[in-house]
Design a protein around this motif. Structure first.
Motif, PDB file in Angstrom:
ATOM      1  N   ALA A   1      -1.817  -4.721  13.942  1.00  0.00           N
ATOM      2  CA  ALA A   1      -2.249  -3.524  14.655  1.00  0.00           C
ATOM      3  C   ALA A   1      -3.577  -3.772  15.380  1.00  0.00           C
ATOM      4  N   ARG A   2      -3.669  -3.247  16.588  1.00  0.00           N
ATOM      5  CA  ARG A   2      -4.903  -3.339  17.386  1.00  0.00           C
ATOM      6  C   ARG A   2      -5.280  -1.969  17.904  1.00  0.00           C
ATOM      7  N   TRP A   3      -6.557  -1.621  17.723  1.00  0.00           N
ATOM      8  CA  TRP A   3      -7.058  -0.363  18.278  1.00  0.00           C
ATOM      9  C   TRP A   3      -8.144  -0.672  19.289  1.00  0.00           C
TER      10      TRP A   3
ATOM     11  N   PHE B   1       5.559  -7.490   9.399  1.00  0.00           N
ATOM     12  CA  PHE B   1       4.521  -6.469   9.592  1.00  0.00           C
ATOM     13  C   PHE B   1       3.862  -6.191   8.245  1.00  0.00           C
ATOM     14  N   ASN B   2       2.664  -5.619   8.290  1.00  0.00           N
ATOM     15  CA  ASN B   2       1.884  -5.412   7.069  1.00  0.00           C
ATOM     16  C   ASN B   2       2.020  -3.988   6.553  1.00  0.00           C
ATOM     17  N   ALA B   3       2.051  -3.864   5.243  1.00  0.00           N
ATOM     18  CA  ALA B   3       1.977  -2.550   4.620  1.00  0.00           C
ATOM     19  C   ALA B   3       0.925  -2.611   3.529  1.00  0.00           C
TER      20      ALA B   3
ATOM     21  N   VAL C   1      -1.416   1.487  -0.308  1.00  0.00           N
ATOM     22  CA  VAL C   1      -1.339   2.940  -0.113  1.00  0.00           C
ATOM     23  C   VAL C   1      -0.055   3.331   0.622  1.00  0.00           C
ATOM     24  N   GLU C   2       0.266   2.583   1.669  1.00  0.00           N
ATOM     25  CA  GLU C   2       1.481   2.882   2.443  1.00  0.00           C
ATOM     26  C   GLU C   2       2.727   2.680   1.598  1.00  0.00           C
ATOM     27  N   LEU C   3       2.752   1.534   0.932  1.00  0.00           N
ATOM     28  CA  LEU C   3       3.926   1.166   0.141  1.00  0.00           C
ATOM     29  C   LEU C   3       4.227   2.209  -0.924  1.00  0.00           C
TER      30      LEU C   3
ATOM     31  N   LEU D   1       4.584 -12.198   0.215  1.00  0.00           N
ATOM     32  CA  LEU D   1       3.361 -11.921  -0.530  1.00  0.00           C
ATOM     33  C   LEU D   1       2.183 -12.475   0.276  1.00  0.00           C
ATOM     34  N   ASP D   2       1.350 -11.569   0.781  1.00  0.00           N
ATOM     35  CA  ASP D   2       0.260 -11.916   1.707  1.00  0.00           C
ATOM     36  C   ASP D   2      -1.010 -12.305   0.943  1.00  0.00           C
ATOM     37  N   ASP D   3      -1.866 -13.061   1.590  1.00  0.00           N
ATOM     38  CA  ASP D   3      -3.176 -13.444   1.010  1.00  0.00           C
ATOM     39  C   ASP D   3      -3.009 -14.045  -0.375  1.00  0.00           C
ATOM     40  N   PHE D   4      -1.970 -14.845  -0.517  1.00  0.00           N
ATOM     41  CA  PHE D   4      -1.628 -15.348  -1.850  1.00  0.00           C
ATOM     42  C   PHE D   4      -2.768 -16.186  -2.454  1.00  0.00           C
TER      43      PHE D   4
ATOM     44  N   VAL E   1      -4.737 -21.320  10.094  1.00  0.00           N
ATOM     45  CA  VAL E   1      -4.873 -22.740  10.410  1.00  0.00           C
ATOM     46  C   VAL E   1      -5.565 -22.892  11.766  1.00  0.00           C
ATOM     47  N   GLU E   2      -6.690 -23.598  11.764  1.00  0.00           N
ATOM     48  CA  GLU E   2      -7.510 -23.673  12.986  1.00  0.00           C
ATOM     49  C   GLU E   2      -7.637 -25.068  13.573  1.00  0.00           C
ATOM     50  N   THR E   3      -7.302 -26.112  12.808  1.00  0.00           N
ATOM     51  CA  THR E   3      -7.485 -27.475  13.323  1.00  0.00           C
ATOM     52  C   THR E   3      -6.261 -28.361  13.045  1.00  0.00           C
TER      53      THR E   3
ATOM     54  N   GLY F   1      -1.918 -19.544  12.733  1.00  0.00           N
ATOM     55  CA  GLY F   1      -3.360 -19.630  12.917  1.00  0.00           C
ATOM     56  C   GLY F   1      -3.740 -19.870  14.360  1.00  0.00           C
ATOM     57  N   TYR F   2      -5.042 -19.777  14.607  1.00  0.00           N
ATOM     58  CA  TYR F   2      -5.548 -19.903  15.977  1.00  0.00           C
ATOM     59  C   TYR F   2      -5.167 -21.239  16.600  1.00  0.00           C
ATOM     60  N   PHE F   3      -4.965 -22.280  15.771  1.00  0.00           N
ATOM     61  CA  PHE F   3      -4.605 -23.582  16.346  1.00  0.00           C
ATOM     62  C   PHE F   3      -3.292 -23.490  17.129  1.00  0.00           C
TER      63      PHE F   3
HETATM   64  P1  C2E Z   1      -3.553 -10.299   7.236  1.00  0.00           P
HETATM   65  O1  C2E Z   1      -2.271  -9.578   7.153  1.00  0.00           O
HETATM   66  O2  C2E Z   1      -3.826 -11.321   6.191  1.00  0.00           O
HETATM   67  O3  C2E Z   1      -3.589 -10.937   8.684  1.00  0.00           O
HETATM   68  C1  C2E Z   1      -4.174 -12.162   9.005  1.00  0.00           C
HETATM   69  C2  C2E Z   1      -5.493 -11.969   9.703  1.00  0.00           C
HETATM   70  O4  C2E Z   1      -6.061 -13.247   9.987  1.00  0.00           O
HETATM   71  C3  C2E Z   1      -5.381 -11.267  11.061  1.00  0.00           C
HETATM   72  O5  C2E Z   1      -6.580 -10.528  11.249  1.00  0.00           O
HETATM   73  C4  C2E Z   1      -5.339 -12.439  12.036  1.00  0.00           C
HETATM   74  O6  C2E Z   1      -5.732 -12.096  13.331  1.00  0.00           O
HETATM   75  C5  C2E Z   1      -6.315 -13.376  11.364  1.00  0.00           C
HETATM   76  N1  C2E Z   1      -6.084 -14.776  11.727  1.00  0.00           N
HETATM   77  C6  C2E Z   1      -4.914 -15.409  11.965  1.00  0.00           C
HETATM   78  N2  C2E Z   1      -5.110 -16.720  12.220  1.00  0.00           N
HETATM   79  C7  C2E Z   1      -6.440 -16.935  12.146  1.00  0.00           C
HETATM   80  C8  C2E Z   1      -7.267 -18.101  12.318  1.00  0.00           C
HETATM   81  O7  C2E Z   1      -6.818 -19.210  12.584  1.00  0.00           O
HETATM   82  N3  C2E Z   1      -8.609 -17.915  12.154  1.00  0.00           N
HETATM   83  C9  C2E Z   1      -9.149 -16.703  11.836  1.00  0.00           C
HETATM   84  N4  C2E Z   1     -10.474 -16.628  11.701  1.00  0.00           N
HETATM   85  N5  C2E Z   1      -8.395 -15.598  11.672  1.00  0.00           N
HETATM   86  C10 C2E Z   1      -7.058 -15.712  11.812  1.00  0.00           C
HETATM   87  P2  C2E Z   1      -6.584  -9.029  11.764  1.00  0.00           P
HETATM   88  O8  C2E Z   1      -5.535  -8.839  12.811  1.00  0.00           O
HETATM   89  O9  C2E Z   1      -7.989  -8.684  12.089  1.00  0.00           O
HETATM   90  O10 C2E Z   1      -6.106  -8.220  10.501  1.00  0.00           O
HETATM   91  C11 C2E Z   1      -6.869  -8.190   9.334  1.00  0.00           C
HETATM   92  C12 C2E Z   1      -6.104  -7.516   8.223  1.00  0.00           C
HETATM   93  O11 C2E Z   1      -5.876  -6.148   8.540  1.00  0.00           O
HETATM   94  C13 C2E Z   1      -4.717  -8.107   7.993  1.00  0.00           C
HETATM   95  O12 C2E Z   1      -4.804  -9.265   7.197  1.00  0.00           O
HETATM   96  C14 C2E Z   1      -4.025  -6.959   7.316  1.00  0.00           C
HETATM   97  O13 C2E Z   1      -4.328  -6.930   5.950  1.00  0.00           O
HETATM   98  C15 C2E Z   1      -4.652  -5.758   7.988  1.00  0.00           C
HETATM   99  N6  C2E Z   1      -3.744  -5.266   9.043  1.00  0.00           N
HETATM  100  C16 C2E Z   1      -3.611  -5.667  10.325  1.00  0.00           C
HETATM  101  N7  C2E Z   1      -2.645  -4.947  10.957  1.00  0.00           N
HETATM  102  C17 C2E Z   1      -2.148  -4.089  10.039  1.00  0.00           C
HETATM  103  C18 C2E Z   1      -1.123  -3.085  10.060  1.00  0.00           C
HETATM  104  O14 C2E Z   1      -0.430  -2.856  11.063  1.00  0.00           O
HETATM  105  N8  C2E Z   1      -0.915  -2.382   8.903  1.00  0.00           N
HETATM  106  C19 C2E Z   1      -1.637  -2.618   7.759  1.00  0.00           C
HETATM  107  N9  C2E Z   1      -1.382  -1.912   6.668  1.00  0.00           N
HETATM  108  N10 C2E Z   1      -2.594  -3.568   7.706  1.00  0.00           N
HETATM  109  C20 C2E Z   1      -2.851  -4.284   8.835  1.00  0.00           C
END
Ligand code: C2E
Ligand code: MG
Ligand code: MG
Ligand code: MG
Length: 276
Positions: A62-64, A114-116, A119-121, A176-179, A236-238, A255-257
């Motif tokens: 999501a982007r605002w 997509f992320n949940a 609270v949403e879940l 499972l995110d952020d494992f 993953v950046e490099t 990742g950004y790479f």
């Molecule tokens: P997440 O789900 O763990 O998403 C990964 C975050 O790491 C994203 O940040 C992404 O842009 C960032 N990322 C990806 N690759 C790289 C990289 O190589 N380097 C760096 N420095 N960062 C990287 P983002 O988009 O700012 O989102 C942050 C967190 O916000 C997400 O972590 C997620 O937990 C939450 N989020 C984002 N969109 C949604 C949504 O639609 N719904 C819900 N519930 N949460 C969301």
């Protein structure tokens, strides 16, 4: 106001505090209007199979883009939305954007996640909504996945597991995110109805430079394989990180790479050059 000013430095403190609160309220008001004002959207970040040399998935994020506050991080506005109750509308918006995107690229073997938040879940009708939209868009099993953090499991383990099973039953995969950062008990992983684990960026950050960091990634990958789970490395950046991760047996990277999250149209053009 006049009263607080008469209190000298104490009044100054009050004023600062007032400004902060006011700004927060203003942001909350703007956030509630963000969908109506076309300020909210999803970006899509490729998930890349380093062995196939192909994009195999996207994560919807999501982007605002606020006219008043500029780009606001989802970390800020998701929790703000949770506190104000706007999360329900926001979450539904994200589900719809994600599924519409998945529909657009259907048939190319790509999965869109997509992320949940916890609270949403845990909202009573969230899972029903996801399934209803999944059917409405006519998506095929395996074409979308829901990303949830380990912390979702802490509060109401059994209830969340039930929800995972219902989603999986429809072919909506669970990641499972952020494992490694949350619940962090390896025993529970065995019985979890999930499809993939996403190794948190904090481990990927040190995979090249830190021996223990590398061992942790290696261990997570091995464990996941043993349990028949897919593994995705996040952040993953490099090139050096990719090689290291690949050596550990993980071929799926995000990742950004490869690419940062990008708008819908840009994601489609990435697919034209990076998809086999
Ligand atoms: P997440 O789900 O763990 O998403 C990964 C975050 O790491 C994203 O940040 C992404 O842009 C960032 N990322 C990806 N690759 C790289 C990289 O190589 N380097 C760096 N420095 N960062 C990287 P983002 O988009 O700012 O989102 C942050 C967190 O916000 C997400 O972590 C997620 O937990 C939450 N989020 C984002 N969109 C949604 C949504 O639609 N719904 C819900 N519930 N949460 C969301
Ligand atoms: Mg995620
Ligand atoms: Mg993550
Ligand atoms: Mg995260």
């Amino acid at each position: 106001e006049a009263k607080s000013k008469s209190k000298g430095s104490y009044a100054l403190f009050n004023d600062d505090f007032g400004i902060t609160i006011d700004r927060q309220h203003q942001m909350e008001r703007e956030l509630k209007l963000s969908i109506h004002n076309n300020e909210l959207c999803c970006y899509f970040q490729p998930q890349y199979d380093y062995e196939k040399k192909s994009i195999v998935g996207f994560e919807s994020l999501a982007r605002w883009h606020s006219a008043k506050f500029g780009m606001v991080s989802p970390v800020t506005f998701i929790s703000m939305a949770e506190n104000t109750g706007f999360i329900k509308e926001l979450g539904r918006f994200v589900v719809d954007q994600t599924f519409a995107f998945a529909k657009t690229i259907q048939g190319r073997g790509i999965r869109v996640s997509f992320n949940a938040s916890p609270v949403e879940l845990l909202q009573a009708d969230y899972v029903n909504y996801v399934i209803e939209r999944f059917c409405y868009y006519g998506l095929t099993p395996g074409s979308v996945a829901i990303e949830v953090t380990e912390s979702s499991l802490i509060e109401s383990f059994d209830e969340v597991i039930k929800k995972f099973k219902i989603l999986s039953g429809y072919g909506i995969y669970v990641y499972l995110d952020d494992f490694g950062t949350g619940f962090s008990s390896l025993t529970y992983l065995k019985n979890l109805p999930i499809h993939s684990v996403k190794i948190d960026k904090s481990f990927i950050d040190e995979v090249v430079t830190d021996r223990v960091g590398r061992d942790i990634v290696d261990m997570i990958v091995r464990l996941a394989k043993r349990l028949n789970l897919e593994v995705i490395a996040e952040g993953v950046e490099t090139q050096a990180q990719i090689e290291c991760i690949y050596d550990c047996g993980c071929r799926m990277i995000q990742g950004y790479f490869i690419s940062p999250p990008v708008p819908w149209e840009r994601a489609l053009s990435l697919l034209d050059v990076m998809h086999k």
